[in-house]
Scaffold this active site. Structure first.
Site: not given
Ligand code: NAD
Length: 470
Positions: A224, A258
């Site tokens: 997602e 999102c």
């Molecule tokens: P992210 O992708 O940075 O992090 C999410 C998770 O990944 C965290 O639990 C973190 O611990 C882990 N993580 C981070 N770096 C990592 C690595 N190098 N290796 C392994 N795990 C790692 O989250 P974000 O980018 O801040 O989230 C925002 C994004 O999420 C936006 O693009 C938004 O559109 C999207 N989003 C989508 C939905 C949906 O339902 N489609 C909902 C909410 C947010």
């Protein structure tokens, strides 16, 4: 309202403790207990009970993490969880049943059906922007389908993460579920293990990491993700209602949604009216100074604050633009005609800035959308049915709403998910149940009538007859 974080540190799990926890969950799944309908119903009811009984504590944690008011938290998260549980409870008995399908003549006498079967232990990696919903909503789908799960809430929404780690063991079957708090180290460790499905909500970069790790075990994934969701406004629209709905969906949760409209595409001649209407609605909703509004949220972290603010460099700000790092406040901001190559138009904004991009004629917006990655959501406002159909059939997006913001998310009969770069797979309602099930093919033949046609020795007469049947 200020985002007061009591602590922005989650209780990181001991990485060494993760493997035994996964083993325990997997052993529990093999006991078969999760397959029982009564167990699933009980867990779903407990999720409902947890949210209702603990709502005050949940509201506080959300305020601490995101400076969000209770009504917005209810609309966007708690209420969504309750509706999703109620929908599952209402339909689950029907969803679990074998689904009969027709059997072709070649396989007669016989009957065919699809038997939904649970997958096993599911890994749910949540996001921080709706930290309760984006963990519990996939959990509802997974449990409905008869699975158990390991939950990894986002470390950025630390207070909700801590609360989930406390409440889930209190309310749900302790042998079936576990919460692992933590950040990159913990997620990296989790991804070294085999799950039967992984659902990840977050950005594209980590989405690729998750998919790569899953490939090692051929584990199916639901991603997602996000992206830049366009909002096309035709001059035939109802200006007043359109402005209200755009402002509601863009500035809810301070733009950290999102499916928020990322940018608006509008005809040059209609843009001034639309901008004025948006400015008026912003004042109606959040007063002249949103910093003092109880209803306007805050940016989740300093890193995201600095990222969002940097998008304003060199832009033509036609509304807002004030910001204050001490309480991670960014004023609702409108930018006119940003450079298409600027970070504001290249990156997903995921914050309270709305760029207005003008086009000479509204059908140009189709090529604008098609030149970019497939968005998670696309919005069309207007009363021109022909244009609406043209946009709908000549663009691709995970989800579309005509004449509103992300109201589709409130309908459990619709899949929630992206396409291409905005995600893969979908959940909510029955689609979520199916997403976390193996739809097992079952055919039962009768011994009564065994046509020898398919068996050797093959003759030209048999072949001729076979061609008529297949
Ligand atoms: P992210 O992708 O940075 O992090 C999410 C998770 O990944 C965290 O639990 C973190 O611990 C882990 N993580 C981070 N770096 C990592 C690595 N190098 N290796 C392994 N795990 C790692 O989250 P974000 O980018 O801040 O989230 C925002 C994004 O999420 C936006 O693009 C938004 O559109 C999207 N989003 C989508 C939905 C949906 O339902 N489609 C909902 C909410 C947010």
């Amino acid at each position: 309202m200020q985002a007061v974080s009591l602590s922005n540190q989650v209780n990181t799990a001991s990485v060494a403790g993760i493997a035994p926890k996964i083993r325990q969950l997997k052993t529990f799944f093999t006991s078969g207990k999760t397959k029982a309908l009564v167990w699933r119903i009980e867990q779903l009811k407990q999720i409902r009970k947890m949210v209702l009984e603990q709502q005050d504590e949940i509201f506080v944690a959300m305020r601490q993490d995101l400076g969000r008011c209770n009504m917005e938290s209810w609309t966007a998260e708690l209420g969504g969880v309750i509706s999703e549980v109620d929908h599952s409870l209402k339909h689950l008995k029907k969803w679990v049943k074998p689904r009969k399908v027709a059997t072709p003549i070649i396989a007669q006498p016989g009957k065919s059906y699809i038997l939904p079967e649970p997958l096993g232990t599911i890994l749910i990696i949540g996001a921080w922007n709706y930290p309760l919903l984006l963990v519990l909503s996939p959990l509802i789908s997974a449990v409905s389908a008869g699975n158990n799960a390991l939950i990894k809430p986002s470390e950025l929404s630390a207070n909700v993460s801590k609360l989930l780690a406390k409440l889930i063991p209190q309310y749900l079957d302790n042998d079936a579920f576990a919460v692992v708090e933590g950040a990159v180290d913990e997620t990296t460790e989790l991804l070294k293990h085999q799950f039967e499905h992984i659902i990840y909500t977050g950005g594209e970069v980590v989405g690729k990491i998750v998919m790569r790790a899953a490939a090692e075990f051929l584990t199916p994934v639901t991603l997602e993700l996000g992206g830049k969701s366009p909002c096309i406004v035709d001059s035939s629209t109802d200006l007043e209602v359109t402005a209200a709905r755009i402002v509601w969906s863009k500035w809810m949760n301070a733009g950290q949604t999102c499916v928020a409209p990322d940018y608006v595409l509008v005809e040059k001649s209609f843009a001034p009216q639309l901008i004025d209407a948006i400015k008026n609605k912003l004042t109606d909703f959040y007063t002249v100074d949103a910093a003092n509004s109880q209803d306007y949220g805050r940016i989740v972290s300093e890193r995201h604050f600095l990222r969002v603010i940097s998008y304003l460099d060199g832009q033509d700000i036609v509304h807002g633009g004030k910001h204050d790092i001490t309480n991670k406040y960014i004023e609702p901001t409108v930018v006119l005609n940003p450079d298409h190559d600027s970070p504001l138009m290249q990156q997903e904004i995921f914050g309270p800035i709305l760029p207005i991009v003008t086009v000479t004629s509204i059908d140009q917006s189709i090529s604008f959308v098609n030149q970019r990655a497939k968005p998670l959501a696309l919005y069309i406002f207007g009363k021109n049915d022909e244009l609406e159909q043209q946009i709908l059939t000549s663009t691709s997006a995970g989800m579309v709403c005509i004449n509103d913001g992300f109201m589709f998310a409130a309908n459990p009969n619709l899949p929630f998910g992206g396409v291409g770069n905005s995600g893969t797979g979908a959940y909510h309602g029955k689609i979520g149940f199916d997403n976390f099930s193996h739809l097992k093919t079952v055919m039962k033949r009768s011994f009564w009538f065994d046509v020898p046609l398919r068996y050797p020795p093959f003759t030209s007469k048999k072949f001729k007859l076979l061609k008529k049947l297949i």
